[in-house]
Design an enzyme around this catalytic site. Structure first.
Site, PDB file in Angstrom:
ATOM      1  N   GLY A 173      62.451 -63.731 -53.693  1.00 42.94           N
ATOM      2  CA  GLY A 173      61.554 -62.966 -52.827  1.00 42.94           C
ATOM      3  C   GLY A 173      61.629 -63.384 -51.380  1.00 42.94           C
ATOM      4  N   GLY A 222      63.706 -62.377 -49.450  1.00 44.39           N
ATOM      5  CA  GLY A 222      63.992 -61.112 -48.758  1.00 44.39           C
ATOM      6  C   GLY A 222      62.930 -60.059 -49.026  1.00 44.39           C
ATOM      7  N   GLU A 225      62.953 -56.612 -58.054  1.00 49.62           N
ATOM      8  CA  GLU A 225      63.899 -57.558 -58.675  1.00 49.62           C
ATOM      9  C   GLU A 225      63.397 -57.988 -60.046  1.00 49.62           C
ATOM     10  OE1 GLU A 225      66.065 -59.651 -54.835  1.00 49.62           O
ATOM     11  OE2 GLU A 225      64.259 -60.583 -55.594  1.00 49.62           O
ATOM     12  N   GLY A 256      70.867 -62.965 -56.167  1.00 49.79           N
ATOM     13  CA  GLY A 256      70.748 -64.303 -55.595  1.00 49.79           C
ATOM     14  C   GLY A 256      69.412 -64.918 -55.981  1.00 49.79           C
TER      15      GLY A 256
HETATM   16  C1  A5P Z   1      65.302 -61.061 -52.153  1.00 49.46           C
HETATM   17  O1  A5P Z   1      63.949 -60.754 -52.149  1.00 49.46           O
HETATM   18  C2  A5P Z   1      65.494 -62.400 -52.753  1.00 49.46           C
HETATM   19  O2  A5P Z   1      64.967 -62.600 -54.006  1.00 49.46           O
HETATM   20  C3  A5P Z   1      66.919 -62.869 -52.664  1.00 49.46           C
HETATM   21  O3  A5P Z   1      67.614 -62.586 -53.843  1.00 49.46           O
HETATM   22  C4  A5P Z   1      66.883 -64.320 -52.405  1.00 49.46           C
HETATM   23  O4  A5P Z   1      65.991 -64.494 -51.323  1.00 49.46           O
HETATM   24  C5  A5P Z   1      68.245 -64.913 -52.098  1.00 49.46           C
HETATM   25  O5  A5P Z   1      68.707 -64.376 -50.901  1.00 49.46           O
HETATM   26  P1  A5P Z   1      69.992 -64.962 -50.185  1.00 49.46           P
HETATM   27  O6  A5P Z   1      71.130 -64.770 -51.109  1.00 49.46           O
HETATM   28  O7  A5P Z   1      70.099 -64.136 -48.919  1.00 49.46           O
HETATM   29  O8  A5P Z   1      69.709 -66.398 -49.895  1.00 49.46           O
END
Ligand code: A5P
Length: 233
Positions: free
Chosen positions: A103, A105, A111, A90
């Site tokens: 980021g 999350g 990533e 994502g």
């Molecule tokens: C995780 O660290 C992020 O890079 C996610 O890939 C990004 O925040 C998208 O997350 P959602 O799909 O939950 O919006």
């Protein structure tokens, strides 16, 4: 379609269109990427996909893959040898050049490591993630070693950023990443040059990685609330 349906739709679409048997896969993190992970597991169980090896981008994704029985490796394992065929993930924002911020999350470091070392990146988002400039809706995360927090809070101001230490929700104090670092969320009122900022932010001692992704040109699969799927590549 509601938000969860859109996320599931783009997650399934990405896997059905791009994942093939025998691939070494990077699996992303977040509420959208989890649907791609589940689709991979479903197709493996049906026998449609075989000989998949996956590298998860976070502890959370590792747990989900383990639950679903997806065979896991590290980037360093000899059968991965630091390189993947494809990653699916994502994104927090996607700009018109298909530059990304990630980021939200907290998993930006692994990533970026996984996705910059994949032949191909597929990004799955709903339409709300499409922006005219990075930083428009979400801050830019900068992962820093805890000892560098204060010096970096001061250093980033020269780029026009307002830093905020990311705080945990179900714990007192800051968020610690899977690597034991903290995150400064950088808020920008004005547009910046993403290529330059991605490079510049990492030059400070104690800066580990930032959430700007400009060195890959992903295929972007966008889910719309009216059910349409749009692809940019
Ligand atoms: C995780 O660290 C992020 O890079 C996610 O890939 C990004 O925040 C998208 O997350 P959602 O799909 O939950 O919006």
């Amino acid at each position: 379609m509601d938000a969860t349906e859109i996320k599931q739709r783009v997650g399934y679409e990405a896997v059905d269109r791009t994942v093939r048997s025998g691939m070494k896969l990077g699996l992303g993190t977040g509420s959208t990427a989890v649907h791609a992970v589940r689709r991979v597991a479903e197709l493996m169980e049906r026998g449609t996909l075989t000989d998949i090896l996956a590298v998860p981008t976070s502890f959370g994704t590792r747990i989900e893959c383990q639950r679903l029985g997806i065979p896991l490796r590290d980037l360093n394992d000899p059968d991965i040898d630091g390189h993947l065929d494809l990653s699916i993930d994502g994104s927090d924002e996607v700009d018109p050049d298909r530059y990304l911020t990630k980021g939200g999350g907290g998993a930006l470091l692994i990533e970026k490591l996984v996705e910059y070392n994949s032949d191909r990146l597929v990004v799955i988002v709903d339409e709300s993630k499409m922006v005219s400039r990075l930083g428009e809706r979400y801050p830019i995360p900068l992962e820093v070693v805890p000892a560098a927090r204060r010096t970096l809070e001061k250093a980033v101001v020269r780029f026009g950023a307002r830093p905020e230490l990311r705080m945990a929700v179900k714990k007192s104090g800051p968020v610690y990443t899977d690597q034991g670092n903290v995150i400064l969320d950088l808020y920008f009122n004005e547009a910046f040059d993403p290529v330059e900022l991605e490079r510049e932010l990492n030059l400070f001692p104690g800066a580990v990685e930032n959430g700007i992704f400009t060195k890959v040109r992903p295929m972007v699969i966008i889910g719309h609330s009216d059910g349409r799927i749009e692809t940019l590549e």
